[in-house]
Design a protein around this motif. Structure first.
Motif, PDB file in Angstrom:
ATOM      1  N   TYR A  17     -63.766 -81.642 -68.416  1.00  0.00           N
ATOM      2  CA  TYR A  17     -62.437 -82.124 -68.401  1.00  0.00           C
ATOM      3  C   TYR A  17     -61.533 -81.286 -68.005  1.00  0.00           C
ATOM      4  O   TYR A  17     -60.584 -81.601 -67.159  1.00  0.00           O
ATOM      5  N   TYR A  20     -61.421 -81.348 -64.349  1.00  0.00           N
ATOM      6  CA  TYR A  20     -60.566 -82.997 -63.982  1.00  0.00           C
ATOM      7  C   TYR A  20     -59.287 -82.662 -63.780  1.00  0.00           C
ATOM      8  O   TYR A  20     -58.526 -82.914 -63.093  1.00  0.00           O
ATOM      9  N   VAL A  24     -56.577 -83.048 -60.482  1.00  0.00           N
ATOM     10  CA  VAL A  24     -55.516 -84.073 -60.345  1.00  0.00           C
ATOM     11  C   VAL A  24     -54.252 -83.458 -60.152  1.00  0.00           C
ATOM     12  O   VAL A  24     -53.388 -83.851 -59.585  1.00  0.00           O
ATOM     13  N   LEU A  34     -54.927 -89.203 -65.731  1.00  0.00           N
ATOM     14  CA  LEU A  34     -56.086 -89.109 -65.712  1.00  0.00           C
ATOM     15  C   LEU A  34     -56.663 -89.524 -67.107  1.00  0.00           C
ATOM     16  O   LEU A  34     -57.794 -90.356 -66.835  1.00  0.00           O
ATOM     17  N   ASP A  99     -66.549 -89.609 -61.731  1.00  0.00           N
ATOM     18  CA  ASP A  99     -66.338 -88.694 -60.855  1.00  0.00           C
ATOM     19  C   ASP A  99     -65.229 -89.232 -59.799  1.00  0.00           C
ATOM     20  O   ASP A  99     -64.461 -88.706 -59.316  1.00  0.00           O
ATOM     21  N   VAL A 102     -61.894 -89.969 -60.535  1.00  0.00           N
ATOM     22  CA  VAL A 102     -61.128 -88.931 -60.743  1.00  0.00           C
ATOM     23  C   VAL A 102     -60.683 -88.451 -59.005  1.00  0.00           C
ATOM     24  O   VAL A 102     -59.572 -87.821 -59.123  1.00  0.00           O
TER      25      VAL A 102
END
Length: 116
Positions: A17, A20, A24, A34, A99, A102
């Motif tokens: 996480y 991610y 972003v 997200l 995935d 994202v």
């Protein structure tokens, strides 16, 4: 011997996480955006997401508890060199859906387009 699939399934969502978020945010998107797309895919609101992170759930458990969006199969394309539509393993397909969305967020795609 553990396969690559098993290794991915046993990874905790909490370990991925933050990656991610970094991905972003580097591209000018927000953690809130997200969380919005993760909620669209899994049904987990921000509170539930935080609880799952605190529990250190594996990807296997994460997707076992998720209610996958009925439009998730509309997520198509290539991720890590593999066409999502060609992935046969159901759990790996779900992980790759995540995935892919994202990636789409990081590439500047509008939320409405990501949430098909």
């Amino acid at each position: 011997m553990e396969t690559n699939l098993e290794r991915v399934y046993k990874m905790t969502f909490a370990s991925v996480y933050p990656l991610y978020i970094t991905k972003v945010e580097k591209k000018g998107r927000t953690q809130k955006e997200l969380d919005t797309i993760i909620e669209w895919l899994t049904g987990f609101d921000t509170t539930t997401l935080q609880k799952l992170i605190a529990e250190q759930v594996t990807f296997e458990e994460f997707f076992k508890r998720a209610t996958l969006n009925e439009h998730a199969p509309l997520i198509k394309g290539v991720i890590c060199g593999v066409r999502i539509e060609d992935i046969e393993d159901p759990l790996m397909k779900k992980i790759r859906y995540l995935d892919k969305i994202v990636d789409e967020l990081a590439k500047g795609k509008k939320l409405e387009k990501i949430m098909r």
